[in-house]
Design a protein around this motif. Structure first.
Motif: not given
Lengths: 595, 595
Positions: B354-367
């Motif tokens: 529901t209403d998910v807003t997030l950014t996985a930055p380039a070149g980085a590890v997002t857990a």
């Protein structure tokens, strides 16, 4: 005759089923008798028509004669419906009785074969047979006897009757059969030669389709998918071409067979007219043959259809046969005298059979002793034989050499019931029955009071979750315990083991598939279960077993190292390497033990 | 589910081959008509004999006509079967390929997971059902239905009143037959329910047998099983008892036409109302007119099954394909992955995210972490565009995923699945799956980076070892490392990774971890993380709970909020990892258990 592959072993199937058919034998016999009688009744309308025609041709038809003939026909129709109906009904009941026995036998055997025999694949096969194959058998068995008897009866009966009236004409009428049967054999030959290739083409197509669907996510991420599609489409086209080709080859013979059987008039009429014109056949007899002889040979088609179905019998009956031949672990009848709860492996070697029947060595010359009240851990890479070791304690199978002793007695010298009383096995995959929570718990101790259940549940940290269910302990769990989460099911399983109160407990990677939130609760539950018992544990996380009394490090089916955690680390062997890898990965925080 | 509707669908589904099917049906009808010619010839002969005027020439002519009609019948049947068999298989084969093409165009999320079996069944068994029915059952239906209809119609030309008498019993039987069908359907539903329940019990017995035996409860379990089996038999008996008599009443009713026609024809001819010729025709034909209807009744079941199969095929084709732009619309600017207000549910009424807003930055590890059921895997699926969001957008480098061509998406994103599917092929093929045309050196380099080079060289044929379906079965850890090698070689800027929860031994675990680190180096990585080290070292952590983003930040940042979700999750995990099984020297069993 549909273009389907004829399964081999039709006669074998019948033979395998016979012992079970015994249970319905009176009904099968009665069904056959009624069918025979019904077939005879079926001939009465023909006779009635013949009578009227004869009188009509002779010019001697009277009202009374018509009424008589109509009455004969009426009796024939009613009797046929009643008798054949009765025959079918009886044969259905006999079929259900046979199938019941088949299922019971399978169920009974499942309770006797070694648990190691029931691999996942076999279990799946058993379920499939119990459901699909037995159903298919059902429709066949329910109709086989009356259909076969009435068809064969019609064929034989009318032929005999015709021969009695006039031998030459009788032979003429039956001559089509003499030509049709070799045709059928030729057709079967064409079919049989291709059966294997056909089955292969079809299974290749089906496998290709399955691979297509299962592999689609992978293909979409890694490739353009054209190649996979092309391969699968090619497999489909191959199979289609095969089917069409088979149909084409079978077509002439098959059509000729059908045509011949339904038009023996092509022989009867010319032959009859010939002999009649020469005065060697009376008009009445000619009429008789024209009426009765027409089309009775179609009964042969039914017989042929039934024989092709016989092949299906093989499958379900074959499973029973296989189960019957499975080894049974011999056990003594009298309980043995037991010592303290020690578990001992004495030079044990064991190999199990994989699905292809090949022997796969699992344990080689394994010896250790787990003393009462201690915790022995088994670690090592997958395939090292850890789970096998636990299962041998519970006598899932017998060892090839050496001995497994529980409470001082070789497990082979213990009645299984006595062994199971002393040993509790808690595995990754819990099985909970579709019954109430209380019933599932009482599996361990049928006479446990509600207070006992609650105490065990509290100790296993599952009481609150159960109390939160709609009916508490009386809530039905649904298929496979579906109302509880994975972790909760595991804790219920631990509660069950607690109730059983066995002195030897085997834990097989119980925390493996539990979500992390539930893992802590499960660990608390295990803390209650462990003290005072002889525990052998296969852990999925190395840190779990760092405090145990003895650690057995397995590699390639052997015990490579053994000792306590500190000693093994100092020895700088397998275990030390594993521990180093473990800490590198799990990097426990400040609260954990450093290496 | 009407019969007529099914036939229409069948026609349509055959597409181009529909004409062939129609031809087959038409030819079959003609063949059925041809089958009546000999019978009419017989009647004519009988009349000539009665009138005493049959000449040798006439007899010869009739015999010739009969032979010709049989030959014509053969020809018509042959042609009909040719169209029905050969063309049917081709039509179904084309249908399967069309369905495969359609499946390929569907969103991956529709095809994976639980759906795989259903779709496989539609592509396989359902199409097979249509093929079998079209080439066999349909023809039998047509042939069986046409003969009586044509016969009665033909007889109406000779004498309408007698034709009425002939058709009367058919008409009378229709309501009986319909009644039987309705009664059957009604009972069949109840029976199906009862059988499903009994079968569920049987399955439970088979699956739970190990548990039952380990608790020494095989006796009660077996009794429960026997109960289920007995109930199956009772339910079947019940159906047979009720339906069989009705079915035979229907059959009997149809055949009552024989005595009726005998009486009516006899009286009519005696009364001078019809001439002898007509009476003879009726008497001879009445014996052949009813039997085909019985085979029609049998095939109706096939019609129902085929209808169900066609419905499922239709439903598959009705699923909406996933739309990709045909031409490149935009180039992503950078490789960061962003969710903007994304809401999604497998059932749109029940959102998983529901209403998910997030950014996985380039070149980085997002857990991505969170309790089970929080929607983590679904997040990954949306990032890979396995589904399209119900609301909101997923963007890669600023470009919505919807605006990327299939090629662009595939090149940009690699998914490393939990469940590793390997196609039948060599290890080299498996690793090079996403990068066709690479040389062996590149394959080896990727294998080394993924820490599986050593394991591959240890296999019987090294990189040429055959794996996947029909080949060597690799362990879970081995497959995972191959999967990572595959992903490394594909070299996409974005990696989506669902960390497996399955237990691996520490050494393999470390290899996998190092391989994953190599994979994520320099790439935008989104990982559903379970391992402490993965989470802790991630550049960016997203905490999901019940489908919403509740916290974001680095490990240290998130721990600041000591009461927050993350802190609690972390504490749980640390506790779980730091836990030790108590060794001996602990207090005795929990006092509450010994009731």
């Amino acid at each position: 005759m549909a273009v389907t592959a004829r399964a081999p072993g039709a006669l074998r199937g019948v033979r395998l089923l016979l012992p079970f058919a015994r249970y319905g034998r009176w009904q099968y016999a009665a069904s056959a008798s009624l069918a025979l009688a019904g077939t005879a009744a079926q001939l009465l309308p023909y006779w009635a028509v013949f009578l009227v025609l004869r009188d009509l041709v002779d010019g001697t038809l009277t009202r009374g004669g018509v009424l008589d003939a109509a009455a004969v026909a009426l009796v024939g129709v009613v009797a046929m419906a009643a008798l054949l109906g009765g025959a079918t009904w009886l044969s259905h009941r006999a079929a259900f009785a046979t199938l019941e026995q088949l299922r019971l036998r399978i169920g009974h055997r499942l309770g006797e074969v070694p648990l190691g025999y029931l691999t996942r694949r076999r279990s799946g096969a058993v379920q499939r047979v119990l459901h699909d194959d037995v159903e298919r058998l059902e429709s066949f068995l329910a109709h086989a006897v009356p259909d076969l008897v009435s068809s064969a009866g019609t064929l034989v009966g009318i032929t005999v009757w015709l021969l009695v009236v006039d031998v030459r004409m009788g032979l003429a009428a039956a001559s089509v059969v003499a030509v049709a049967v070799p045709l059928m054999i030729v057709g079967a030959g064409i079919g049989a030669a291709r059966t294997e290739a056909y089955a292969r083409a079809m299974s290749r197509m089906n496998a290709s389709i399955v691979e297509f669907v299962r592999g689609l996510p992978v293909v979409r991420t890694f490739q353009r998918g054209d190649e996979l599609f092309a391969e699968t489409a090619a497999a489909v086209r191959d199979a289609t071409r095969f089917q069409a080709e088979w149909g084409r080859r079978l077509l002439p013979v098959h059509t000729a067979f059908y045509t011949l059987l339904s038009s023996n008039v092509v022989v009867v009429l010319p032959a009859g007219l010939w002999w009649w014109s020469r005065g060697e056949l009376t008009t009445a007899d000619l009429l008789f043959f024209l009426v009765l002889g027409l089309g009775y040979t179609t009964a042969l088609l039914k017989v042929v259809q039934l024989t092709t179905q016989l092949g299906r019998l093989a499958v379900g009956a074959a499973l029973v046969h296989e189960l019957d031949r499975a080894p049974v672990l011999p056990e003594p009848s009298a309980p043995a005298v037991l010592g303290p709860p020690t578990v001992e492996f004495d030079a044990v070697s064991f190999a199990h059979r994989d699905d292809a029947g090949r022997r796969v060595p699992a344990l080689r010359d394994v010896s250790f002793t787990a003393r009462p009240g201690t915790v022995t851990a088994v670690v090592g890479p997958s395939g090292a034989g850890k789970s096998t070791l636990l299962r041998l304690v519970a006598r899932f199978a017998d060892v090839d050499s050496g001995a497994v002793r529980v409470c001082g007695v070789d497990v082979r010298d213990l009645p299984v019931a006595q062994l199971m009383d002393r040993v509790a096995l808690v595995q990754q995959e819990t099985f909970l029955f579709d019954d109430t929570v209380a019933a599932n718990l009482r599996l361990a101790r049928p006479d446990a009071s509600d207070a006992d259940l609650e105490a065990a549940a509290r100790a296993a940290r599952i009481h609150d979750a159960v109390a939160a269910l709609p009916d508490g302990y009386a809530t039905r769990l649904g298929e496979h315990g579906a109302r509880l989460s994975g972790g909760e099911r595991q804790r219920l399983s631990v509660a069950r083991a607690l109730l059983k109160d066995a002195p030897v407990v085997l834990l097989d990677e119980v925390t493996a598939h539990v979500d992390p939130e539930n893992e802590v609760a499960l660990q608390h539950a295990l803390e209650v279960l462990v003290p005072g018992r002889t525990i052998i544990v296969v852990a999925h996380r190395l840190s779990t077993v760092a405090g145990t009394d003895e650690i057995l490090v397995m590699a390639g089916g052997r015990i490579a190292e053994r000792g306590r955690h500190e000693g093994l680390l100092a020895a700088d062997g397998h275990y030390a390497r594993m521990w180093e890898a473990f800490t590198a990965v799990e990097a426990p925080g400040p609260s954990g033990c450093a290496a | 589910m009407s019969g007529r509707g099914s036939l229409r669908t069948l026609w349509r589904s055959f597409g181009d081959h529909g004409r062939a099917l129609r031809a087959a049906v038409a030819l079959r009808m003609l063949a059925s008509i041809a089958m009546t010619v000999p019978v009419v010839a017989v009647a004519w002969v009988v009349e000539r004999i009665r009138a005493g005027v049959l000449t040798d020439r006439e007899a010869g002519a009739v015999a010739a006509i009969v032979v010709c009609s049989v030959v014509v019948q053969y020809g018509l049947w042959y042609a009909s079967n040719h169209f029905a068999w050969v063309r049917t298989f081709h039509a179904v084969g084309d249908g399967r390929i069309a369905a495969l093409r359609h499946v390929q165009s569907l969103p991956v999320g529709e095809v994976s997971g639980r759906r795989t079996g259903d779709i496989g069944a539609v592509l396989g068994a359902d199409h097979e059902q249509v093929a079998v029915f079209a080439h066999h059952g349909l023809m039998t239906l047509v042939g069986g239905a046409v003969v009586p209809v044509v016969t009665v119609a033909g007889l109406a030309v000779v004498d309408p009143a007698l034709a009425l008498a002939t058709g009367a019993s058919i008409v009378a039987a229709v309501p009986v037959f319909v009644g039987v069908n309705r009664a059957f359907v009604r009972r069949a539903l109840a029976r199906a329910d009862a059988l499903a329940e009994a079968n569920g019990r049987i399955v439970e017995y088979v699956q739970g047998i190990a548990t039952a035996r380990s608790y020494n409860r095989i006796g009660p379990a077996l009794a429960w099983y026997r109960d289920a089996v007995a109930r199956m038999r009772a339910v079947n008996d019940d159906l047979a008892v009720r339906i069989t008599p009705l079915a035979y009443v229907a059959i009997g009713t149809v055949f009552l036409g024989v005595p009726l026609v005998v009486a009516v024809a006899g009286y009519a001819v005696l009364g001078g109302r019809v001439d002898e010729w007509a009476a003879i025709v009726f008497l001879v034909l009445v014996l052949r007119v009813y039997a085909p209807l019985v085979s029609v009744a049998v095939e109706v079941e096939g019609l129902r099954l085929t209808d169900a199969a066609l419905t499922r095929i239709r439903r598959l084709h009705a699923l909406a394909p996933q739309a990709f732009p045909a031409r490149r619309l935009a180039e992503p600017d950078g490789h960061d992955l962003a969710f903007a207000g994304v809401t999604f549910g497998y059932d749109p009424a029940v959102p998983v995210l529901t209403d998910v807003t997030l950014t996985a930055p380039a070149g980085a590890v997002t857990a991505v972490v969170g309790p089970s059921g929080a929607g983590k895997s679904t997040l990954l699926a949306l990032a890979a565009r396995f589904h399209d969001p119900d609301r909101g957008e997923v963007r890669l480098g600023g470009v919505p995923l919807r605006d990327l061509t299939a090629d662009q998406l595939r090149r940009a994103v690699t998914v490393v699945f939990q469940d590793v599917y390997l196609f039948a092929g060599s290890v080299r093929d498996a690793i090079a799956f996403g990068a066709p045309g690479v040389d062996d050196a590149a394959v080896e380099a990727a294998a080394r980076a993924a820490r599986c080079h050593d394991l591959v060289t240890a296999l019987p044929d090294g990189y040429d070892t055959w794996v996947g379906e029909g080949g060597l079965t690799l362990s879970g850890g081995e497959r995972q490392r191959l999967s990572v090698a595959r992903a490394i070689l594909k070299d996409s800027p974005v990696v989506l990774l669902d960390e497996p929860t399955a237990a691996l031994d520490p050494l393999t675990e470390r290899d996998v971890q190092e391989g994953l680190a190599a994979l994520s180096h320099g790439r935008t990585t989104v990982v559903v993380a379970h391992r402490l080290s993965t989470i802790r070292t991630a550049d960016h952590i997203v905490v999901l709970d019940r489908g919403r983003v509740v916290q974001v930040g680095t490990h240290d940042e998130l721990l600041v909020d000591a009461g927050g979700r993350y802190a609690r999750l972390w504490a749980d995990r640390e506790r779980a990892v730091g836990w030790r099984l108590p060794g001996s020297g602990s207090p005795g069993p929990h006092p509450a258990v010994r009731a």
